[in-house]
Design an enzyme around this catalytic site. Structure first.
Site, short mmCIF file in Angstrom:
data_model
loop_
_atom_site.label_atom_id
_atom_site.label_comp_id
_atom_site.label_asym_id
_atom_site.label_seq_id
_atom_site.Cartn_x
_atom_site.Cartn_y
_atom_site.Cartn_z
N HIS A 21 -13.35 48.43 18.84
CA HIS A 21 -13.80 47.68 17.67
C HIS A 21 -13.48 46.20 17.90
O HIS A 21 -12.94 45.84 18.95
CB HIS A 21 -13.20 48.23 16.37
CG HIS A 21 -11.70 48.21 16.30
ND1 HIS A 21 -10.95 47.06 16.40
CD2 HIS A 21 -10.80 49.23 16.15
CE1 HIS A 21 -9.68 47.35 16.28
NE2 HIS A 21 -9.55 48.66 16.15
N HIS A 24 -10.00 45.02 19.25
CA HIS A 24 -9.79 45.10 20.71
C HIS A 24 -10.53 43.96 21.41
O HIS A 24 -10.03 43.34 22.34
CB HIS A 24 -10.32 46.43 21.26
CG HIS A 24 -9.75 47.64 20.58
ND1 HIS A 24 -10.54 48.55 19.94
CD2 HIS A 24 -8.48 48.07 20.44
CE1 HIS A 24 -9.75 49.51 19.43
NE2 HIS A 24 -8.50 49.23 19.73
N CYS A 130 5.33 59.37 16.55
CA CYS A 130 3.97 59.17 16.02
C CYS A 130 3.01 59.22 17.19
O CYS A 130 3.09 58.38 18.10
CB CYS A 130 3.84 57.83 15.29
SG CYS A 130 2.11 57.46 14.89
N CYS A 133 0.75 56.06 17.53
CA CYS A 133 1.41 54.94 18.23
C CYS A 133 1.90 55.36 19.60
O CYS A 133 2.28 54.51 20.41
CB CYS A 133 2.63 54.45 17.46
SG CYS A 133 2.32 53.78 15.84
N CYS A 156 4.04 57.41 9.29
CA CYS A 156 3.98 56.17 10.07
C CYS A 156 3.13 55.18 9.28
O CYS A 156 1.98 55.46 8.98
CB CYS A 156 3.35 56.44 11.44
SG CYS A 156 2.81 54.92 12.26
N HIS A 159 -0.33 54.22 11.08
CA HIS A 159 -1.42 55.19 11.13
C HIS A 159 -1.63 55.95 9.83
O HIS A 159 -2.60 56.69 9.68
CB HIS A 159 -1.23 56.15 12.31
CG HIS A 159 -1.48 55.49 13.62
ND1 HIS A 159 -0.49 54.81 14.30
CD2 HIS A 159 -2.61 55.32 14.32
CE1 HIS A 159 -1.02 54.27 15.39
NE2 HIS A 159 -2.30 54.56 15.43
N LYS A 306 -4.84 45.95 8.68
CA LYS A 306 -5.26 45.90 10.08
C LYS A 306 -6.52 46.74 10.24
O LYS A 306 -6.56 47.90 9.83
CB LYS A 306 -4.14 46.48 10.95
CG LYS A 306 -4.44 46.49 12.42
CD LYS A 306 -3.25 47.01 13.21
CE LYS A 306 -3.59 47.16 14.68
NZ LYS A 306 -3.21 48.43 15.26
N LYS A 309 -9.83 52.10 13.68
CA LYS A 309 -10.77 53.22 13.69
C LYS A 309 -10.23 54.36 12.84
O LYS A 309 -10.97 55.04 12.15
CB LYS A 309 -10.98 53.71 15.13
CG LYS A 309 -11.98 52.86 15.87
CD LYS A 309 -13.40 53.31 15.56
CE LYS A 309 -14.35 52.22 16.02
NZ LYS A 309 -15.74 52.53 15.81
N1 MSP Z 1 -2.56 51.54 25.09
C1 MSP Z 1 -1.76 50.65 24.31
C2 MSP Z 1 -1.42 49.41 25.10
C3 MSP Z 1 -0.72 49.65 26.39
S1 MSP Z 1 -0.40 48.18 27.25
C4 MSP Z 1 0.59 48.63 28.49
C5 MSP Z 1 -2.50 50.26 23.04
N2 MSP Z 1 -3.81 50.41 23.05
S2 MSP Z 1 -4.77 50.13 21.82
O1 MSP Z 1 -6.09 50.44 22.31
O2 MSP Z 1 -4.34 50.83 20.67
O3 MSP Z 1 -4.65 48.62 21.43
C6 MSP Z 1 -4.92 47.64 22.34
C7 MSP Z 1 -4.83 46.28 21.73
O4 MSP Z 1 -5.75 46.12 20.67
C8 MSP Z 1 -3.45 45.96 21.16
O5 MSP Z 1 -3.04 44.68 21.60
C9 MSP Z 1 -3.69 45.91 19.68
O6 MSP Z 1 -2.83 45.01 19.05
C10 MSP Z 1 -5.12 45.43 19.63
N3 MSP Z 1 -5.70 45.71 18.34
C11 MSP Z 1 -6.00 46.92 17.79
N4 MSP Z 1 -6.43 46.72 16.51
C12 MSP Z 1 -6.40 45.38 16.22
C13 MSP Z 1 -6.81 44.60 15.15
N5 MSP Z 1 -7.28 45.10 14.03
N6 MSP Z 1 -6.74 43.25 15.30
C14 MSP Z 1 -6.34 42.64 16.46
N7 MSP Z 1 -5.95 43.37 17.49
C15 MSP Z 1 -5.84 44.73 17.35
O7 MSP Z 1 -1.86 49.81 22.09
#
Ligand code: MSP
Length: 523
Positions: A21, A24, A130, A133, A156, A159, A306, A309
């Site tokens: 989304h 990311h 969790c 997380c 959590c 989530h 935040k 998904k």
């Molecule tokens: N797999 C772990 C990271 C491992 S790094 C060794 C992870 N993955 S994630 O897919 O959940 O998230 C990846 C990144 O997307 C994180 O930096 C997270 O903060 C970011 N975001 C997820 N949702 C977000 C928002 N709504 N806004 C901004 N960034 C966000 O965590």
């Protein structure tokens, strides 16, 4: 080419349980802009991104979809995560998957070294976990809702789902032994964790006391096997963090590793703890240098929460890029939100800023200047003659914008860098309005003056093209040659204002940023 200073930047590696989304995408574009900027300074730059594929979360998603975890990961990587990089114009140098053999080998070797050196011991874990997380939780991290589906249970807060209770024989990493070294690190190197809000949170967390970390799981098998104990797989975060060194050849290609390491890590603030506590402790245990900086950016919020998904608030990046294009996506999120703070997205705000700053601002300025050079000078960019104080003022403003933008990038203040270019667009627009080249063109006696005004405007615009190349790669790739710029734009030094005019303009048709009518259903 002789290589400058090393600038190795990483994004988090993304979980493949679901499709991306715009949260990311935000991490990706920020990382891409920073690395493109450093590349244009001549730094020896490397951008790493990739996917995090092990652990219970992926295993359960795959099972729910009736496929193996590997099949699921392959599908998501090919159909969702790699295409995201195309959608956003990300110029990454490598893409690592935690299922890559090069990575799995490194995880096993790293863990074996820590075991041999006495940093690992067997113990029993009893506590909360969790799966969303993929994190062990302390009771203080959890909430107990008074009503709703999970009333009275430990949930959590990220989530919104109950945590699981674990009681397992696990392998532990003696992380507590590094508490003082970590506190010293935060103290002596304030730039290690940024921004200050995240740094404070991390310092508070570590001051409360560091516990040892369970780094293996035995109740499922989707992960890297613990080398001396085949019944355990490595804890998914311990595995994932190592991507930053496995991708640059730790233990295998020493020259490459020496050249790149240590890295700058761009992460969301929710995962700053893993990067600023666990990760440096792991590196210290292995006798490696800690990262240069861990920068925790803010969240994209929807309705004050935040975007996620799991809460069904995710917006797919291509919903935006299909309408506005990838340049506008990159520009909007990085200029409208202070990097390091949370920000809200709305279609109205995106649309208003696109219109004001890109279409009417930069785009219109470029079209007007190019059209006037074409009309009054047959397309040949005129040379700058005697300068008035007003012209000097403009050329100073151009140089200042360059200095301010570069200084801002050194502080990860991407929004400030874009503030400097936005101000420059306004200054140049004001210059054209004040000097009225169309009036000068009516009087043959003002021919030299007309040449200087348009020559100065072209230099200002060329500098804007150079400064905005990392953010607007597509638009500036058209703008640079349209202004008579020679050679590849990305090869222009981003630390200097452009002083060379000459060449021929070409009309910008269609305009750099066409008008966009938002359909009602897109709002
Ligand atoms: N797999 C772990 C990271 C491992 S790094 C060794 C992870 N993955 S994630 O897919 O959940 O998230 C990846 C990144 O997307 C994180 O930096 C997270 O903060 C970011 N975001 C997820 N949702 C977000 C928002 N709504 N806004 C901004 N960034 C966000 O965590």
């Amino acid at each position: 080419m002789s290589a400058g200073q090393s600038f190795y930047l990483t994004t988090p590696i993304f979980y493949v349980n679901d499709v991306p989304h715009i949260g990311h995408a935000y991490t990706e574009v920020a990382a891409d802009v920073l690395t493109r900027w450093h590349r244009q300074r001549g730094d020896d730059t490397w951008l790493l991104t990739g996917t995090d594929e092990h652990g219970q979360k992926i295993m359960r998603t795959a099972a729910a979809n009736g496929v193996t975890p590997r099949e699921w990961a392959d599908k998501l990587v090919e159909e969702a995560w790699k295409p995201l990089l195309q959608t956003l114009d990300i110029a990454n140098d490598d893409f690592i998957r935690t299922t890559d053999e090069r990575h799995e080998r490194t995880v096993a070797r790293f863990l074996q070294k820590l075991y041999d050196d006495g940093h690992i011991y067997a113990g029993e874990f009893e506590g909360y976990y969790c799966v969303g997380c993929e994190e062990y939780k302390r009771p203080g991290d959890l909430v107990t809702p008074e009503d709703g589906e999970f009333a009275g249970r430990l949930v959590c807060p990220i989530h919104g789902r109950p945590v699981e209770v674990l009681k397992e024989q696990n392998w532990f990493f003696r992380m507590s032994a590094f508490q003082q070294q970590l506190l010293d690190l935060y103290e002596t190197r304030p730039e290690f964790v940024q921004p200050a809000s995240v740094r404070n949170e991390i310092v508070q967390f570590v001051k409360q006391g560091l516990e040892d970390l369970s780094i293996s799981r035995s109740s499922f098998d989707w992960g890297v096997r613990v080398p001396w104990d085949e019944t355990h797989v490595v804890y998914v975060w311990f595995d994932a963090l190592l991507n930053y060194v496995s991708a640059i050849g730790y233990g295998e290609e020493e020259a490459e590793f020496e050249r790149r390491w240590p890295a700058v890590h761009i992460v969301g603030k929710d995962i700053a703890r893993f990067h600023a506590v666990i990760w440096p402790a792991m590196l210290l245990a292995a006798g490696l240098e800690v990262p240069k900086t861990v920068f925790g950016h803010g969240w994209l919020l929807v309705g004050g929460e935040k975007m996620s998904k799991s809460k069904l608030t995710g917006i797919a990046p291509n919903e935006i890029t299909d309408v506005f294009g990838s340049d506008a996506f990159r520009y909007y999120f990085l200029s409208a939100i202070t990097f390091g703070q949370d920000g809200s997205f709305s279609w109205e705000d995106l649309s208003a800023r696109y219109q004001a700053e890109l279409a009417n601002g930069l785009g219109n300025l470029a079209s007007r200047v190019v059209a006037m050079v074409e009309r009054y000078f047959g397309g040949a960019v005129p040379s700058v003659g005697d300068l008035t104080r007003g012209d000097e003022f403009i050329l100073d403003a151009v140089r200042q914008a360059v200095a301010q933008a570069n200084d801002a990038i050194d502080r990860f203040a991407i929004d400030e860098a874009l503030g400097a270019t936005r101000t420059l667009v306004q200054t140049l627009n004001g210059y054209i309005t004040d000097e009225e080249p169309w009036a000068l063109a009516k009087d043959p006696a003002s021919r030299d003056r007309l040449a200087t005004v348009l020559g100065v405007a072209v230099l200002g615009l060329k500098t804007l093209a150079v400064l905005l190349a990392p953010v607007l790669p597509q638009a500036t790739a058209r703008l640079w040659p349209a202004l008579g710029g020679e050679g590849v734009l990305a090869a222009q030094d981003i630390r200097a204002a452009v002083e060379t005019g000459g060449g021929r303009v070409s009309l910008l048709d269609p305009p750099l940023f066409p008008r966009i009518e938002l359909l009602d259903d897109a709002q």
